[in-house]
Design an enzyme around this catalytic site. Structure first.
Site, PDB file in Angstrom:
ATOM      1  N   SER A  39       2.267  -0.793  -3.740  1.00  0.00           N
ATOM      2  CA  SER A  39       2.057  -2.329  -4.582  1.00  0.00           C
ATOM      3  C   SER A  39       1.773  -3.158  -3.226  1.00  0.00           C
ATOM      4  O   SER A  39       1.145  -4.365  -3.383  1.00  0.00           O
ATOM      5  CB  SER A  39       3.555  -2.455  -4.785  1.00  0.00           C
ATOM      6  OG  SER A  39       4.434  -2.351  -4.156  1.00  0.00           O
ATOM      7  N   HIS A  46       0.531  -0.637 -10.741  1.00  0.00           N
ATOM      8  CA  HIS A  46      -0.529  -1.267 -10.337  1.00  0.00           C
ATOM      9  C   HIS A  46      -2.088  -0.581 -10.819  1.00  0.00           C
ATOM     10  O   HIS A  46      -2.884  -1.065 -10.145  1.00  0.00           O
ATOM     11  CB  HIS A  46      -0.660  -1.779  -8.748  1.00  0.00           C
ATOM     12  CG  HIS A  46       0.531  -2.412  -8.340  1.00  0.00           C
ATOM     13  ND1 HIS A  46       0.456  -3.972  -8.609  1.00  0.00           N
ATOM     14  CD2 HIS A  46       1.700  -2.179  -8.124  1.00  0.00           C
ATOM     15  CE1 HIS A  46       1.708  -4.520  -8.147  1.00  0.00           C
ATOM     16  NE2 HIS A  46       2.649  -3.255  -7.938  1.00  0.00           N
ATOM     17  N   LYS A  84       1.728  -6.760 -15.347  1.00  0.00           N
ATOM     18  CA  LYS A  84       0.695  -6.741 -14.442  1.00  0.00           C
ATOM     19  C   LYS A  84      -0.774  -6.873 -15.084  1.00  0.00           C
ATOM     20  O   LYS A  84      -0.890  -7.762 -15.604  1.00  0.00           O
ATOM     21  CB  LYS A  84       0.844  -5.608 -13.406  1.00  0.00           C
ATOM     22  CG  LYS A  84       1.845  -6.231 -12.401  1.00  0.00           C
ATOM     23  CD  LYS A  84       2.816  -5.171 -11.681  1.00  0.00           C
ATOM     24  CE  LYS A  84       4.015  -5.706 -10.903  1.00  0.00           C
ATOM     25  NZ  LYS A  84       5.127  -4.723 -10.413  1.00  0.00           N
TER      26      LYS A  84
HETATM   27  C1  LIG Z   1       6.217  -4.838 -10.069  1.00  0.00           C
HETATM   28  C2  LIG Z   1       6.587  -3.335  -9.975  1.00  0.00           C
HETATM   29  C3  LIG Z   1       8.036  -2.840 -10.475  1.00  0.00           C
HETATM   30  C4  LIG Z   1       8.518  -3.627 -11.419  1.00  0.00           C
HETATM   31  O1  LIG Z   1       8.109  -4.041 -12.505  1.00  0.00           O
HETATM   32  P1  LIG Z   1       8.716  -5.343 -13.598  1.00  0.00           P
HETATM   33  O2  LIG Z   1       8.366  -5.174 -14.803  1.00  0.00           O
HETATM   34  O3  LIG Z   1       8.305  -6.519 -12.656  1.00  0.00           O
HETATM   35  O4  LIG Z   1      10.329  -5.451 -12.978  1.00  0.00           O
HETATM   36  C5  LIG Z   1       8.131  -1.532 -10.455  1.00  0.00           C
HETATM   37  N1  LIG Z   1       7.499  -0.776  -9.804  1.00  0.00           N
HETATM   38  C6  LIG Z   1       6.363  -1.116  -9.136  1.00  0.00           C
HETATM   39  C7  LIG Z   1       5.722  -0.315  -8.169  1.00  0.00           C
HETATM   40  C8  LIG Z   1       5.987  -2.573  -9.059  1.00  0.00           C
HETATM   41  O5  LIG Z   1       4.913  -2.811  -8.508  1.00  0.00           O
END
Ligand SMILES: *Cc1c(COP(=O)(O)O)cnc(C)c1O
Length: 385
Positions: A178, A206, A238
């Protein structure tokens, strides 16, 4: 009881240039945003495909709200499991090529719930050093033996697995990291795990939408399947542009999570209209290949421009294109200099990333234009002087 020591900690954070402030967004997610009363061109959203404010996704949310109202009403196991939730789970199972999928309200909760339903103190969890905080927390909370292997290093993983004699072993990795944007070496990591009878869990927050056939993510990108990656996590906030998360896998895995994942059982379901909107964004994400093609072109344009400017980028083929800066004060200064030119990119600092590796986490979206990327490059050149 006074809060003096809390105040001291807050003051120290400021001294260390690690203090965070929340900026108030007064517009929808888009390249052009209004922040604290000023217009900016933004390069730090995770809305990689430009679906967060897509008219069809918004329309799906509205019409589902007319039918199902707003609140989920209760947990999935009581009264909170609506038709849109059920349909979205089935669509996500098909999309990922798995027997079943299960929805969670956030990615953080999906990770905590999945790891803790699978592991306890008789087990061991092996995590990439750069895994997302929610994965690290999930492992620590489980009480399993907790080990971190060197970033994206199958040999380091192999050494740790070889010494482990626990009941279950779970290897956990981001699919796309990330904060760095690189893709996990899944074929080698999965081979190593299989050699030691360990399961593999990939959090592809991602990767989904951005890589793989039809946006099917990093596991698909490498042609791997359920036999290689038994626990597949995706988040919906995302590239999907909505909210929530899912775990996809075998019938046995998903039913285990329905029965035992505490962050699934003891919480209110996501609003059903969000699930309905996500069904629409899933269709757009899968079908509109032009969004991924455009992203690839923008990524290439940005990287070429940066190398001409002599900027240090990371080895990332994804929309996450961090510019490594090093010290937190410098990252803040560059971010402020960009802001003066109307460009919004927040500085990512420890503890989100390692000491001395503060960066500007530039993210690109299919909704950006080539001209906007060029504007960013011009602004970076000026900020660098
Ligand atoms: C953003 C993210 C999360 C958390 O997801 P949310 O739905 O925002 O709580 C978990 N793992 C990774 C790798 C992320 O980038």
């Amino acid at each position: 009881m006074s809060f003096n020591d809390l105040q001291a900690e807050l003051a120290q954070r400021k001294t260390d240039d690690l203090y965070r402030v929340r900026r108030v967004l007064e517009s929808a997610q888009a390249p052009q945003v209004r922040v604290d009363g000023r217009d900016y061109l933004a390069f730090c959203s995770n809305d990689y495909l430009g679906l967060a404010n897509h008219p069809e996704v918004v329309a799906a949310l509205k019409s589902a709200a007319d039918r199902y109202g707003v609140g989920g009403g209760g947990p999935h196991l009581v009264t909170g499991h609506s038709l849109p939730h059920h349909q979205l789970e089935e669509a996500l199972a098909e999309f990922t090529g798995r027997e079943r999928a299960i929805l969670f309200s956030t990615g953080y909760m999906a990770n905590i719930g999945a790891v803790n339903a699978l592991l306890d103190k008789r087990d061991a969890v092996f995590q990439d050093r750069l895994n997302h905080a929610s994965l690290l927390d999930a492992g620590l909370l489980s009480g399993a033996r907790f080990q971190r292997y060197l970033h994206n290093d199958p040999d380091s993983l192999d050494g740790r697995l070889a010494k482990s004699e626990t009941r279950r072993k779970l290897v956990v990795t981001d699919g796309v990291f990330s904060m760095d944007g690189d893709i996990a070496e899944l074929p080698a990591l999965c081979r190593t795990a299989a050699k030691h009878q360990a399961w593999v869990m990939v959090d592809d927050a991602h990767g989904f939408g951005c890589i793989g056939r039809g946006g099917r993510g990093s596991v698909d990108h490498f042609g791997l399947g359920n036999d290689d990656v038994q626990v597949l996590v995706g988040t919906l906030g995302k590239a999907f542009g909505t909210a929530g998360a899912f775990v996809a896998g075998s019938e046995t895995l998903i039913e285990t999570l329905v029965q035992f994942a505490r962050t699934y059982i003891y919480t209110t379901s996501m609003p059903p209209a969000v699930a309905a909107a996500t069904l629409t964004s899933l269709k757009l994400l899968e079908r509109e290949e032009w969004r991924r093609e455009k992203l690839t072109a923008l990524i290439g344009r940005f990287r070429d421009g940066c190398s001409q400017l002599g900027l240090e980028l990371m080895d990332s083929p994804t929309p996450i294109q961090p510019i490594m800066v090093g010290e937190s004060d410098r990252a803040l200064a560059i971010s402020a200099a960009l802001e003066q030119q109307g460009i919004f990119i927040s500085a990512i600092r420890p503890p989100t990333v390692a000491q001395g590796s503060a960066r500007l986490r530039v993210t690109l979206s299919a909704s950006h234009s080539e001209q906007q990327v060029d504007r960013l490059l011009d602004a970076l050149e000026i900020a660098g002087r």
